[in-house]
Design a protein around this motif. Structure first.
Motif, PDB file in Angstrom:
ATOM      1  N   ARG A   1      -5.257  -6.712   8.748  1.00 43.56           N
ATOM      2  CA  ARG A   1      -5.530  -8.157   8.436  1.00 43.56           C
ATOM      3  C   ARG A   1      -4.704  -8.865   7.517  1.00 43.56           C
ATOM      4  N   TRP A   2      -5.010 -10.166   8.126  1.00 40.71           N
ATOM      5  CA  TRP A   2      -4.576 -11.456   7.598  1.00 40.71           C
ATOM      6  C   TRP A   2      -5.320 -12.466   7.653  1.00 40.71           C
ATOM      7  N   ILE A   3      -4.590 -13.523   6.662  1.00 37.49           N
ATOM      8  CA  ILE A   3      -5.307 -15.277   6.787  1.00 37.49           C
ATOM      9  C   ILE A   3      -4.679 -15.867   6.892  1.00 37.49           C
ATOM     10  N   THR A   4      -5.673 -17.293   7.194  1.00 35.02           N
ATOM     11  CA  THR A   4      -4.477 -18.615   7.508  1.00 35.02           C
ATOM     12  C   THR A   4      -5.319 -19.577   7.004  1.00 35.02           C
TER      13      THR A   4
ATOM     14  N   ARG B   1       6.715  -5.279   1.555  1.00 30.76           N
ATOM     15  CA  ARG B   1       7.982  -4.690   2.730  1.00 30.76           C
ATOM     16  C   ARG B   1       7.885  -5.729   3.970  1.00 30.76           C
ATOM     17  N   GLY B   2       9.327  -5.862   4.106  1.00 29.03           N
ATOM     18  CA  GLY B   2       9.311  -7.534   5.073  1.00 29.03           C
ATOM     19  C   GLY B   2       9.782  -6.789   6.091  1.00 29.03           C
ATOM     20  N   LEU B   3      10.027  -7.251   6.982  1.00 31.65           N
ATOM     21  CA  LEU B   3      10.347  -7.390   8.675  1.00 31.65           C
ATOM     22  C   LEU B   3      10.944  -8.693   8.961  1.00 31.65           C
ATOM     23  N   VAL B   4      12.031  -8.681   9.939  1.00 34.81           N
ATOM     24  CA  VAL B   4      12.487 -10.228  10.347  1.00 34.81           C
ATOM     25  C   VAL B   4      12.471 -10.416  11.742  1.00 34.81           C
TER      26      VAL B   4
ATOM     27  N   ARG C   1       1.994  -5.176   3.634  1.00 29.95           N
ATOM     28  CA  ARG C   1       1.437  -3.832   2.676  1.00 29.95           C
ATOM     29  C   ARG C   1      -0.103  -3.392   2.884  1.00 29.95           C
ATOM     30  N   PRO C   2      -0.213  -2.456   2.409  1.00 32.31           N
ATOM     31  CA  PRO C   2      -1.263  -1.604   2.485  1.00 32.31           C
ATOM     32  C   PRO C   2      -2.159  -1.827   1.657  1.00 32.31           C
ATOM     33  N   PHE C   3      -3.360  -1.893   1.649  1.00 32.36           N
ATOM     34  CA  PHE C   3      -4.664  -1.887   1.081  1.00 32.36           C
ATOM     35  C   PHE C   3      -5.503  -1.127   1.042  1.00 32.36           C
TER      36      PHE C   3
ATOM     37  N   TYR D   1      -1.976  -5.139   5.122  1.00 36.13           N
ATOM     38  CA  TYR D   1      -2.733  -6.660   4.677  1.00 36.13           C
ATOM     39  C   TYR D   1      -0.930  -7.297   5.265  1.00 36.13           C
ATOM     40  N   LEU D   2      -0.919  -8.689   5.824  1.00 36.96           N
ATOM     41  CA  LEU D   2      -0.125  -9.359   6.516  1.00 36.96           C
ATOM     42  C   LEU D   2      -0.225 -10.537   5.679  1.00 36.96           C
ATOM     43  N   ASP D   3       0.419 -10.294   5.089  1.00 32.66           N
ATOM     44  CA  ASP D   3       0.343 -11.678   3.450  1.00 32.66           C
ATOM     45  C   ASP D   3       1.061 -12.487   4.128  1.00 32.66           C
TER      46      ASP D   3
END
Length: 146
Positions: free
Chosen positions: A116-119, A49-52, A67-69, A80-82
């Motif tokens: 959760r996310w990575i950078t 899904r997307g937000l702006v 998305r869910p995980f 999960y924040l892609d």
């Protein structure tokens, strides 16, 4: 600033922002690749899904894809924040904070246990934001290219 779900009217701004995101990370991305991701974000059967974040004129100034995980060990679902990207001219205005907060709120509505996310290690500007709004974990990420 207003955070809203991604809509067809955002396509041109989204293309500009997502191309900027790919460029920032040095990833070669074609219009066909963006078409595929755009289709995922609008397909009810796809998990992404997307937000702006929009400015006062309704122009998208930041994007987030999530998305869910599954989290089997805790028997929960997380979010999960892609992808997260803010127009360079709008940085420092808490656009990223607003996008992350909106995803967290969506996660609460869905009953998720975590966002959760990575950078990248050297993404210092983004990490300053992330350190302010979230907790750094001790986990490392590994990939097996296929």
């Amino acid at each position: 600033m207003n955070v809203v779900p991604l809509e067809p009217r955002h396509r041109a701004d989204w293309d500009r922002l997502y191309a900027g995101y790919a460029e920032f990370y040095g990833v070669a991305q074609t219009p066909e690749m963006r078409d595929r991701v755009w289709s995922w974000l609008h397909d009810p059967a796809h998990e992404s899904r997307g937000l702006v974040a929009e400015d006062e004129a309704g122009r998208a100034i930041g994007l987030a894809h999530f998305r869910p995980f599954a989290r089997p060990l805790s028997a929960t679902t997380g979010g999960y924040l892609d992808d997260l990207f803010v127009d360079p001219q709008m940085r420092g205005k808490r656009v990223a904070d607003a996008l992350i907060a909106a995803i967290a709120e969506e996660g609460r509505r869905r009953g998720w246990s975590v966002i959760r996310w990575i950078t990248a290690e050297d993404n210092h500007r983004a990490r300053a934001t992330y350190d302010r709004v979230a907790k750094l974990t001790p986990w490392r990420t590994y990939d097996i290219p296929l």
